[in-house]
Structures are given as structure tokens and as C-alpha cells.
Design a protein around this motif. Structure first.
Motif, short mmCIF file in Angstrom:
data_model
loop_
_atom_site.label_atom_id
_atom_site.label_comp_id
_atom_site.label_asym_id
_atom_site.label_seq_id
_atom_site.Cartn_x
_atom_site.Cartn_y
_atom_site.Cartn_z
N ALA A 61 0.83 -1.20 0.00
CA ALA A 61 0.00 0.00 0.00
C ALA A 61 0.86 1.25 0.00
N LYS A 62 0.31 2.33 -0.59
CA LYS A 62 1.00 3.60 -0.56
C LYS A 62 0.72 4.32 0.74
N GLU A 63 -0.46 4.07 1.29
CA GLU A 63 -0.83 4.68 2.57
C GLU A 63 -1.48 3.65 3.48
N LEU A 64 -0.99 3.58 4.70
CA LEU A 64 -1.51 2.65 5.70
C LEU A 64 -2.23 3.47 6.76
N THR A 65 -3.53 3.26 6.88
CA THR A 65 -4.34 4.03 7.83
C THR A 65 -4.55 3.22 9.11
N VAL A 66 -4.21 3.82 10.23
CA VAL A 66 -4.35 3.19 11.54
C VAL A 66 -5.44 3.92 12.33
N LEU A 67 -6.53 3.24 12.63
CA LEU A 67 -7.55 3.79 13.50
C LEU A 67 -7.19 3.44 14.93
N THR A 68 -7.12 4.42 15.81
CA THR A 68 -6.72 4.13 17.18
C THR A 68 -7.63 4.78 18.19
N ALA A 69 -8.13 3.98 19.12
CA ALA A 69 -8.82 4.51 20.27
C ALA A 69 -7.75 5.01 21.24
N GLY A 70 -8.14 5.87 22.17
CA GLY A 70 -7.17 6.37 23.13
C GLY A 70 -7.03 7.88 23.04
N ASP A 71 -6.21 8.41 23.92
CA ASP A 71 -5.96 9.84 23.95
C ASP A 71 -5.10 10.28 22.76
N GLN A 72 -4.89 11.57 22.66
CA GLN A 72 -4.09 12.14 21.58
C GLN A 72 -2.68 11.58 21.56
N ASN A 73 -2.19 11.16 22.74
CA ASN A 73 -0.82 10.64 22.78
C ASN A 73 -0.67 9.37 21.94
N MET A 74 -1.76 8.60 21.76
CA MET A 74 -1.69 7.41 20.91
C MET A 74 -1.52 7.82 19.44
N VAL A 75 -2.26 8.84 19.03
CA VAL A 75 -2.14 9.34 17.65
C VAL A 75 -0.73 9.87 17.42
N ASP A 76 -0.24 10.66 18.37
CA ASP A 76 1.10 11.23 18.24
C ASP A 76 2.17 10.14 18.22
N TYR A 77 1.97 9.11 19.04
CA TYR A 77 2.94 8.01 19.13
C TYR A 77 3.09 7.30 17.78
N ILE A 78 1.95 7.12 17.12
CA ILE A 78 1.98 6.45 15.81
C ILE A 78 2.53 7.38 14.74
N ASN A 79 2.01 8.61 14.69
CA ASN A 79 2.42 9.54 13.63
C ASN A 79 3.86 10.01 13.76
N ASN A 80 4.32 10.15 15.00
CA ASN A 80 5.65 10.72 15.21
C ASN A 80 6.75 9.69 15.44
N TYR A 81 6.37 8.45 15.80
CA TYR A 81 7.41 7.45 16.08
C TYR A 81 7.20 6.15 15.29
N LEU A 82 6.10 5.46 15.56
CA LEU A 82 5.91 4.16 14.90
C LEU A 82 5.78 4.30 13.39
N GLY A 83 5.03 5.31 12.96
CA GLY A 83 4.85 5.51 11.52
C GLY A 83 6.15 5.74 10.78
N PRO A 84 6.95 6.72 11.20
CA PRO A 84 8.23 6.95 10.53
C PRO A 84 9.15 5.73 10.56
#
Length: 206
Positions: free
Chosen positions: A25-48
Motif C-alpha cells: 500500500a502507498k498509505e496505511l491508515t491506523v484507526l486508534t482509540a485512546g488519547d491524543q498521545n496514541m495518535v502522536d505516538y503512531i504519527n511521530n514514532y511508529l509511523g516513521p
């Protein structure tokens, strides 16, 4: 289209767990429950980190909100897309709370992938196979397990509850404690089915 669910939340297993779909895939979309820190964790660390190991792939996290409500939104989103016979869903990975794994598995929304990933063998806890009593073996990969600790003052509570059932009974007999954390935990346990909760572990005061 079936989806991969990462139970509760994910760490480095996100990097390896979605190999067949994510690497194509060119883009992998992750739906995440949880606070904003979960979104930031994926976008800023796991994703890269994933993107560096899979050139040409972009990881994007979408938060649905904290608590069970956030997980419920993800389940409802899957229900809607399944009901509309959508061929290409708008998510590739879901990060939800444990009790939402069962309906996602029973409805056929997930791919049985854990045995196909290198890190799958590292998952050894019982709830990897049984999520609150429901068989989810092979469909989920945990990140962490949350715990609830209930502290008490032995002077005020000389005979503390030693199970969730006893905690609920104690809360009912003590109306002044109806809005306490203990009472709310007991209510949640009762509403979710007692079978999914292990006995409380208590430490005798020294």
C-alpha cells in the motif's frame, strides 16, 4: 476486505505485523482509540519507523477518542462499511480495547495474521488467545496491558473486598461511596460480565 486488529495498542509489532498489505500500500491508515498521545505516538514514532523499513509507504493515524467510546466508534465504522458492502475499507490497522476484539473476530472483520509475523511468538499472555473469555487466537497482537490498583485505608476498611463481586456488594452497602472509583470499577466489572475479571489481589497491611 478484512482488517488487522492490534489489541489495546501496538509497539514495534506495527512495523512487522501488517507486512502483506502495508508493503504493497502507498498509505496505511491506523484507526486508534485512546488519547491524543496514541495518535502522536503512531504519527511521530511508529509511523516513521515503519516507513523507513518499507519505502514508499505512508502511515497515517486517525484517533477516535479515549476509552470504550473510542473503540466503539471503530467497531461501528467497520459495521457500516460491512453493511454497505464496501470493497476497500478506509482502515488497515485498528487499535482497540480488549473487549472489542470479540465482535470484530466473530463478524469476520479481521485477518488471522499473528502466526505469520516474526514477533507473533513473543505474545504469550492468556488474553492473546482469550479476550475476556472470547476466542481471538491468531487475530490480535497486544502492545500493553492496563491494570487497575485499588488502595484502601485499613483503619477505615478493616475487611477489604477480595473480589469484584465483593467490591460491588461493599459499594451497595456503603451509599456514601457510590461515586468512588471502587464503585465505578465494580459497576464496569458487573456490566462487562464477571467471568472476564480475575479475583482482586490484595496485600495485607503490615
Amino acid at each position: 476486505m478484512k482488517r488487522r486488529l492490534y489489541l489495546s495498542a501496538l509497539v514495534s509489532l506495527l512495523v512487522f505485523g501488517a507486512s502483506t498489505t502495508a508493503t504493497q500500500a502507498k498509505e496505511l491508515t491506523v484507526l486508534t482509540a485512546g488519547d491524543q498521545n496514541m495518535v502522536d505516538y503512531i504519527n511521530n514514532y511508529l509511523g516513521p519507523l515503519f516507513e523507513s523499513q518499507n519505502p514508499g509507504t505512508k502511515v497515517r493515524a486517525v484517533g477516535t477518542g479515549p476509552g470504550d467510546a473510542g473503540s466503539q466508534k471503530i467497531l461501528e465504522r467497520f459495521d457500516a462499511q460491512a453493511g454497505a458492502n464496501v470493497k476497500a475499507w478506509d482502515a488497515d490497522v485498528a487499535v482497540v480495547h480488549e473487549k472489542f476484539a470479540s465482535p470484530m473476530v466473530s463478524k469476520g472483520y479481521l485477518e488471522k495474521y499473528r502466526d505469520q509475523i516474526e514477533n507473533g511468538k513473543l505474545a504469550t499472555r492468556d488474553n492473546v488467545k482469550l479476550a475476556l473469555g472470547a476466542n481471538v487466537d491468531g487475530y490480535v497482537m497486544p502492545m500493553f496491558n492496563s491494570q487497575t490498583a485499588l488502595a484502601y485505608n485499613p483503619t477505615l476498611v478493616p475487611n477489604p473486598p477480595r473480589s469484584y463481586q465483593e467490591l460491588a456488594q461493599w459499594a451497595e452497602k456503603t451509599p456514601s461511596n457510590s461515586d468512588t472509583t471502587a464503585s465505578k470499577v465494580a459497576h464496569q466489572a458487573s456490566a462487562s460480565s464477571w467471568d472476564g475479571f480475575t479475583p482482586l489481589r490484595t496485600m495485607a497491611p503490615s
